[in-house]
Motif scaffolding. Structure first.
Motif, short mmCIF file in Angstrom:
data_model
loop_
_atom_site.label_atom_id
_atom_site.label_comp_id
_atom_site.label_asym_id
_atom_site.label_seq_id
_atom_site.Cartn_x
_atom_site.Cartn_y
_atom_site.Cartn_z
N LEU A 13 46.33 102.49 157.96
CA LEU A 13 47.35 101.96 157.06
C LEU A 13 48.73 102.23 157.60
O LEU A 13 49.62 101.41 157.46
N PHE A 44 44.58 94.95 145.04
CA PHE A 44 43.71 96.09 145.26
C PHE A 44 44.56 97.32 145.54
O PHE A 44 45.64 97.22 146.12
N LEU A 45 44.05 98.48 145.13
CA LEU A 45 44.72 99.74 145.36
C LEU A 45 43.91 100.53 146.39
O LEU A 45 42.72 100.76 146.21
N CYS A 46 44.58 100.91 147.48
CA CYS A 46 43.93 101.64 148.56
C CYS A 46 44.10 103.15 148.35
O CYS A 46 44.92 103.57 147.55
N PRO A 47 43.35 103.98 149.08
CA PRO A 47 43.37 105.43 148.86
C PRO A 47 44.74 106.09 148.94
O PRO A 47 44.95 107.10 148.31
N GLN A 49 47.44 104.97 147.70
CA GLN A 49 48.21 104.37 146.62
C GLN A 49 48.96 103.11 147.04
O GLN A 49 49.81 102.62 146.32
N ARG A 50 48.70 102.59 148.22
CA ARG A 50 49.31 101.34 148.66
C ARG A 50 48.54 100.17 148.04
O ARG A 50 47.32 100.15 148.05
N ARG A 51 49.29 99.20 147.55
CA ARG A 51 48.68 97.99 146.98
C ARG A 51 48.63 96.91 148.05
O ARG A 51 49.56 96.75 148.82
N THR A 99 36.63 95.90 151.33
CA THR A 99 36.45 96.75 152.51
C THR A 99 37.11 96.08 153.70
O THR A 99 36.86 94.90 153.96
N GLU A 108 38.29 101.29 152.15
CA GLU A 108 37.88 100.63 150.92
C GLU A 108 38.98 100.73 149.88
O GLU A 108 39.53 101.80 149.64
N CYS A 109 39.29 99.59 149.26
CA CYS A 109 40.32 99.51 148.23
C CYS A 109 39.67 98.95 146.97
O CYS A 109 38.74 98.15 147.04
N THR A 112 42.66 96.11 141.21
CA THR A 112 43.46 96.64 140.12
C THR A 112 43.68 95.59 139.03
O THR A 112 43.74 95.91 137.88
#
Length: 115
Positions: A13, A44-47, A49-51, A99, A108-109, A112
């Motif tokens: 990321l 989608f929200l990624c680990p 906290q990035r959308r 994914t 994986e996201c 949301t």
């Protein structure tokens, strides 16, 4: 909420979310061009906290993260989920999980909302 350190997998990321291409200023304001006709837009929200936003139709998808965009094309597969691919990555959408795979890296996201 405390900020947790990123797991080793997530430097992808930091490298502009799997080599996404920068968007021009007009693209940021307007979204995808009308002729691409993406019928579905999902966030989608990624680990970390990035959308990310996924715009898609039956033939192709556009993954948007901040000022970066990547276009991928639908891949025929007997495996579960919708699959989109370009020369740099593969996206797999199964239910509420998106994914992103690049070489041996995987992220994986979670969905949301539907936009």
């Amino acid at each position: 909420m405390p900020v947790l350190p990123l797991p080793p997998l997530l430097p992808l990321l930091a490298s502009q979310l799997l080599s996404l291409q920068p968007l021009g200023p007009s693209s940021l304001a307007m979204g995808s061009p009308w002729w691409e006709d993406y019928g579905i837009t999902e966030q989608f929200l990624c680990p970390d906290q990035r959308r990310v936003t996924l715009e898609r139709n039956d033939a192709q998808a556009s993954l948007i993260a901040g000022r970066f965009r990547s276009t991928l094309f639908r891949e025929a597969s007997d495996l579960p989920g919708l699959r989109y691919r370009n020369e740099q990555m593969t996206l797999i959408l199964k239910g509420d999980v998106l994914t992103m795979e690049q070489l041996s890296r995987r992220l994986e996201c979670l969905r949301t909302e539907q936009v």
